[in-house]
Design a protein around this motif. Structure first.
Motif, PDB file in Angstrom:
ATOM      1  N   ALA A  45      60.300 -34.165 -15.957  1.00  0.00           N
ATOM      2  CA  ALA A  45      60.467 -35.539 -15.481  1.00  0.00           C
ATOM      3  C   ALA A  45      61.353 -35.681 -14.249  1.00  0.00           C
ATOM      4  O   ALA A  45      61.057 -36.471 -13.352  1.00  0.00           O
ATOM      5  CB  ALA A  45      61.012 -36.399 -16.616  1.00  0.00           C
TER       6      ALA A  45
ATOM      7  N   ARG B 198      55.338 -28.620 -17.835  1.00  0.00           N
ATOM      8  CA  ARG B 198      55.852 -29.966 -18.055  1.00  0.00           C
ATOM      9  C   ARG B 198      55.606 -30.334 -19.518  1.00  0.00           C
ATOM     10  O   ARG B 198      54.951 -29.600 -20.261  1.00  0.00           O
ATOM     11  CB  ARG B 198      55.137 -30.974 -17.153  1.00  0.00           C
TER      12      ARG B 198
ATOM     13  N   GLU C  42      56.239 -34.862 -16.225  1.00  0.00           N
ATOM     14  CA  GLU C  42      56.506 -35.378 -17.570  1.00  0.00           C
ATOM     15  C   GLU C  42      57.729 -34.679 -18.144  1.00  0.00           C
ATOM     16  O   GLU C  42      57.988 -33.514 -17.849  1.00  0.00           O
ATOM     17  CB  GLU C  42      55.305 -35.126 -18.489  1.00  0.00           C
ATOM     18  N   GLY C  43      58.461 -35.387 -18.994  1.00  0.00           N
ATOM     19  CA  GLY C  43      59.641 -34.823 -19.624  1.00  0.00           C
ATOM     20  C   GLY C  43      59.306 -33.599 -20.454  1.00  0.00           C
ATOM     21  O   GLY C  43      58.224 -33.498 -21.028  1.00  0.00           O
TER      22      GLY C  43
END
Length: 228
Positions: free
Chosen positions: A42, A76, A103-104
């Motif tokens: 992220a 990710r 993305e986190g």
């Protein structure tokens, strides 16, 4: 109902197609191969956007990257790891990167290195470029894998965003063990990252000698660390 083809392919057509396919494959195999990898968790979206633009500098005239075949890798989210097909131009790479959103998730550098070693065993790589800012894995494991890369003549070029001390220590060790180089950049030094990417492209295409006549800061940073 779909219409049938107007005619069947003759044995001559098939032979011609297979011959063309083999020629394309042989051309790709002659190009130096380089993995271009980015942490896509992220926090990385701003740098991902920057790298999407700057990576095209690797393909500009004079960089030597016309002789390169690149593979994009990133990780990710929850255990999401991606490796593209081998790409032969900057537009294809930029288009692919432009469709990715960060993305986190946790870092997967060890997974990336194992993938690179597997690719290198199948057909030699000239280098692996990695851009990241975090480290959530065991440093000893990563250094062991970096050492394996060094034994197999696969240098790692690790570009760190930020000033995290533990990340710098590990990345420096990995670069040294692999025979590669480490450098730092930040959001205000996009020009340096562009120079570093261009320098790696030259190195991958022509080795250390291709950097020795370069005067850019990026080339000098790499030369200071690369083994003679």
């Amino acid at each position: 109902m779909a219409r049938p083809p107007s005619r069947r392919a003759s044995s001559t057509d098939i032979a011609r197609f297979l011959g063309t396919s083999r020629a394309i494959s042989n051309l790709a195999q002659r190009k130096a191969r380089l993995i271009f990898a980015i942490d896509a968790t992220a926090s990385r979206q701003p740098t991902w956007n920057t790298a999407t633009h700057l990576q095209q500098d690797m393909f500009r005239s004079g960089s030597g990257a016309a002789n390169l075949s690149l593979q994009l890798c990133y990780y990710r989210g929850f255990h999401d790891f991606f490796a593209s097909e081998w790409l032969a131009d900057g537009d294809s790479l930029a288009s692919l990167m432009g469709r990715v959103h960060c993305e986190g998730g946790h870092t997967q550098i060890a997974r990336l290195l194992r993938h690179a070693l597997k690719e290198h065993q199948a057909s030699p790589l000239r280098a692996l470029v990695f851009i990241g800012d975090a480290l959530e894995e065991n440093a000893d494991t990563l250094c062991q894998l970096a050492g394996e890369c060094g034994l197999r003549k696969l240098p790692l070029f690790l570009f760190q965003e930020g000033h995290a001390r533990e990340v710098e220590t590990c990345f420096r060790d990995m670069a040294k063990l692999s025979g590669g180089a480490w450098a730092r950049f930040d959001s205000a030094s996009a020009a340096l990252l562009a120079e570093l990417l261009g320098a790696v492209a030259r190195y991958a295409s022509g080795g250390r000698a291709a950097l020795e006549n370069q005067t850019t800061k990026g080339a000098k940073l790499l030369l200071q660390q690369l083994k003679p």
